[in-house]
Design a protein around this motif. Structure first.
Motif, short mmCIF file in Angstrom:
data_model
loop_
_atom_site.label_atom_id
_atom_site.label_comp_id
_atom_site.label_asym_id
_atom_site.label_seq_id
_atom_site.Cartn_x
_atom_site.Cartn_y
_atom_site.Cartn_z
N ILE A 87 17.14 15.92 2.91
CA ILE A 87 17.19 16.66 4.18
C ILE A 87 16.11 17.73 4.28
CG2 ILE A 87 19.65 16.21 4.57
CD1 ILE A 87 20.17 19.13 3.59
N GLU A 88 15.46 18.04 3.15
CA GLU A 88 14.39 19.04 3.18
C GLU A 88 13.47 18.83 1.98
OE1 GLU A 88 14.17 23.76 2.40
OE2 GLU A 88 15.63 23.16 3.91
N VAL A 89 12.18 19.02 2.20
CA VAL A 89 11.20 18.96 1.12
C VAL A 89 10.34 20.21 1.22
CG1 VAL A 89 9.28 17.69 0.10
CG2 VAL A 89 11.15 16.43 1.19
N ASP A 90 10.35 21.01 0.16
CA ASP A 90 9.58 22.24 0.11
C ASP A 90 8.44 22.05 -0.90
OD1 ASP A 90 8.69 24.85 0.27
OD2 ASP A 90 10.31 25.67 -0.98
N THR A 91 7.20 21.97 -0.40
CA THR A 91 6.04 21.79 -1.27
C THR A 91 5.67 23.12 -1.90
OG1 THR A 91 5.28 20.01 0.16
CG2 THR A 91 3.68 20.94 -1.38
N GLN A 92 5.59 23.12 -3.24
CA GLN A 92 5.27 24.33 -4.00
C GLN A 92 4.13 24.02 -4.96
OE1 GLN A 92 9.13 24.99 -5.76
NE2 GLN A 92 9.96 25.91 -3.89
N ASP A 93 3.65 25.02 -5.67
CA ASP A 93 2.54 24.83 -6.61
C ASP A 93 2.87 23.83 -7.71
OD1 ASP A 93 1.01 26.62 -5.20
OD2 ASP A 93 1.51 28.33 -6.49
N ASP A 94 4.13 23.84 -8.18
CA ASP A 94 4.51 22.99 -9.31
C ASP A 94 5.25 21.72 -8.88
OD1 ASP A 94 6.71 24.39 -8.47
OD2 ASP A 94 7.48 24.77 -10.48
N GLY A 95 5.05 21.28 -7.65
CA GLY A 95 5.69 20.05 -7.17
C GLY A 95 6.44 20.27 -5.87
N CYS A 96 7.31 19.34 -5.57
CA CYS A 96 8.07 19.39 -4.32
C CYS A 96 9.56 19.52 -4.65
CB CYS A 96 7.84 18.12 -3.52
SG CYS A 96 6.12 17.86 -3.08
N LEU A 97 10.20 20.49 -4.03
CA LEU A 97 11.64 20.68 -4.21
C LEU A 97 12.36 19.99 -3.07
CD1 LEU A 97 13.77 22.05 -6.01
CD2 LEU A 97 13.71 23.98 -4.42
N HIS A 98 13.22 19.03 -3.41
CA HIS A 98 13.96 18.22 -2.44
C HIS A 98 15.41 18.69 -2.38
CE1 HIS A 98 10.63 15.72 -3.87
NE2 HIS A 98 10.66 15.15 -2.68
N LYS A 99 15.93 18.87 -1.18
CA LYS A 99 17.36 19.08 -1.00
C LYS A 99 17.96 17.73 -0.63
CE LYS A 99 17.87 23.88 0.39
NZ LYS A 99 18.29 24.79 1.46
N ILE A 100 18.93 17.31 -1.42
CA ILE A 100 19.59 16.02 -1.19
C ILE A 100 21.05 16.28 -0.87
CG2 ILE A 100 20.19 13.80 -2.22
CD1 ILE A 100 17.60 14.08 -3.90
N LEU A 101 21.42 15.92 0.35
CA LEU A 101 22.79 16.08 0.86
C LEU A 101 23.56 14.80 0.56
CD1 LEU A 101 24.82 17.70 2.73
CD2 LEU A 101 23.86 16.37 4.62
N PHE A 102 24.78 14.94 0.04
CA PHE A 102 25.59 13.75 -0.20
C PHE A 102 25.93 13.10 1.13
CE2 PHE A 102 27.02 16.14 -4.15
CZ PHE A 102 26.15 15.45 -4.97
N ALA A 103 25.60 11.81 1.25
CA ALA A 103 25.90 11.06 2.46
C ALA A 103 27.24 10.34 2.31
CB ALA A 103 24.79 10.05 2.76
N THR A 104 27.48 9.78 1.12
CA THR A 104 28.73 9.09 0.81
C THR A 104 29.10 9.41 -0.63
OG1 THR A 104 28.01 7.28 2.26
CG2 THR A 104 29.91 6.86 0.87
N ILE A 105 30.26 10.04 -0.79
CA ILE A 105 30.74 10.41 -2.12
C ILE A 105 32.27 10.38 -2.10
CG2 ILE A 105 30.65 12.88 -1.56
CD1 ILE A 105 29.95 13.40 -4.55
N ARG A 106 32.88 9.96 -3.20
CA ARG A 106 34.34 9.95 -3.26
C ARG A 106 34.85 11.39 -3.28
NH1 ARG A 106 36.47 6.22 -8.01
NH2 ARG A 106 35.54 7.94 -9.15
N GLU A 107 36.00 11.60 -2.66
CA GLU A 107 36.58 12.95 -2.60
C GLU A 107 36.83 13.51 -4.00
OE1 GLU A 107 40.63 14.99 -0.88
OE2 GLU A 107 39.71 13.40 0.31
N GLN A 108 37.36 12.69 -4.91
CA GLN A 108 37.65 13.18 -6.26
C GLN A 108 36.36 13.53 -7.01
OE1 GLN A 108 38.56 10.07 -5.15
NE2 GLN A 108 38.61 8.59 -6.83
N ASP A 109 35.26 12.82 -6.71
CA ASP A 109 33.99 13.15 -7.34
C ASP A 109 33.43 14.46 -6.79
OD1 ASP A 109 34.12 10.89 -8.91
OD2 ASP A 109 32.86 9.68 -7.59
N GLN A 110 33.61 14.67 -5.50
CA GLN A 110 33.17 15.93 -4.90
C GLN A 110 33.97 17.09 -5.50
OE1 GLN A 110 33.74 16.38 -0.61
NE2 GLN A 110 31.69 17.27 -0.50
N GLU A 111 35.27 16.91 -5.69
CA GLU A 111 36.10 17.94 -6.32
C GLU A 111 35.65 18.19 -7.76
OE1 GLU A 111 40.16 16.64 -5.94
OE2 GLU A 111 40.13 16.86 -3.75
N LEU A 112 35.27 17.13 -8.46
CA LEU A 112 34.78 17.26 -9.83
C LEU A 112 33.49 18.08 -9.85
CD1 LEU A 112 34.87 16.54 -12.85
CD2 LEU A 112 33.75 14.38 -12.27
#
Length: 194
Positions: free
Chosen positions: A146-171
């Motif tokens: 959902i977002e890519v921030d280009t920095q001196d040491d690479g690119c920082l990516h924000k990855i939003l869960f699109a599909t995840i089991r509820e118990q895994d999200q709780e974990l």
């Protein structure tokens, strides 16, 4: 990044702790659209490992209410369960050796951040495997960049869960809280030493 997806990412606390991840770019059509499709897609070994983790949590809870002797028994059983979790975690890590193993920068119940030299496209869907060493657990899910921030040491990516089991999200939420507790204890110990 859309405001809505940014708000979804911010719904859960992100802990600054690095864990092993495997991230594979995929077409959006391959992302399961409901819980049943995700359940069918999860490799059996991931399901087994998380089922063991869930059973441990529910089995030990009643023992803790029985008093001092039960606390000792609960502690012993927890150690035995931890050994099984560690073995399963090791086996899971070996299953992903054919894919590049990376380390995320932070994680939480809504997603994680990942630094790479080359940027991925915003909107790119990914198949994700997160390995939580301290919890001896593994999460299999799908995300969207959902977002890519280009920095001196690479690119920082924000990855939003699109599909995840509820118990895994709780974990993941529980794991991030445990990590925060570990970090606070470590900081407190360092302050006492100084």
């Amino acid at each position: 990044m859309s405001n809505e997806k940014s708000e979804l990412f911010a719904e859960f606390f992100q802990i600054q702790e690095s864990v092993n991840v495997v991230v594979e770019s995929i077409e959006s059509a391959l992302v399961p659209t409901d819980a049943d499709a995700l359940e069918r897609d999860i490799p059996p070994l991931f399901r087994l490992a998380n089922e063991v983790n869930t059973l441990e949590q529910s089995a030990l809870r009643p023992l803790r209410l029985l008093g001092e002797t039960a606390n000792e028994l609960a502690h012993y059983l927890s150690l035995q369960s931890r050994k099984i979790d560690l073995i399963l975690s090791h086996i899971l890590m070996q299953e992903s050796t054919d894919q590049p193993n990376e380390r995320c920068q932070s994680y939480g119940g809504s997603g994680f951040t990942l630094r790479r030299e080359q940027p991925m496209e915003v909107g790119q869907y990914v198949r994700c495997k997160l390995f939580l060493e301290q919890e001896a657990a593994a999460i299999y899910c799908y995300g969207e960049v959902i977002e890519v921030d280009t920095q001196d040491d690479g690119c920082l990516h924000k990855i939003l869960f699109a599909t995840i089991r509820e118990q895994d999200q709780e974990l993941l939420v529980r794991a991030s809280l445990h990590a925060q507790t570990r970090q606070l204890k470590k900081r407190h110990e360092q302050q006492r030493e100084n």
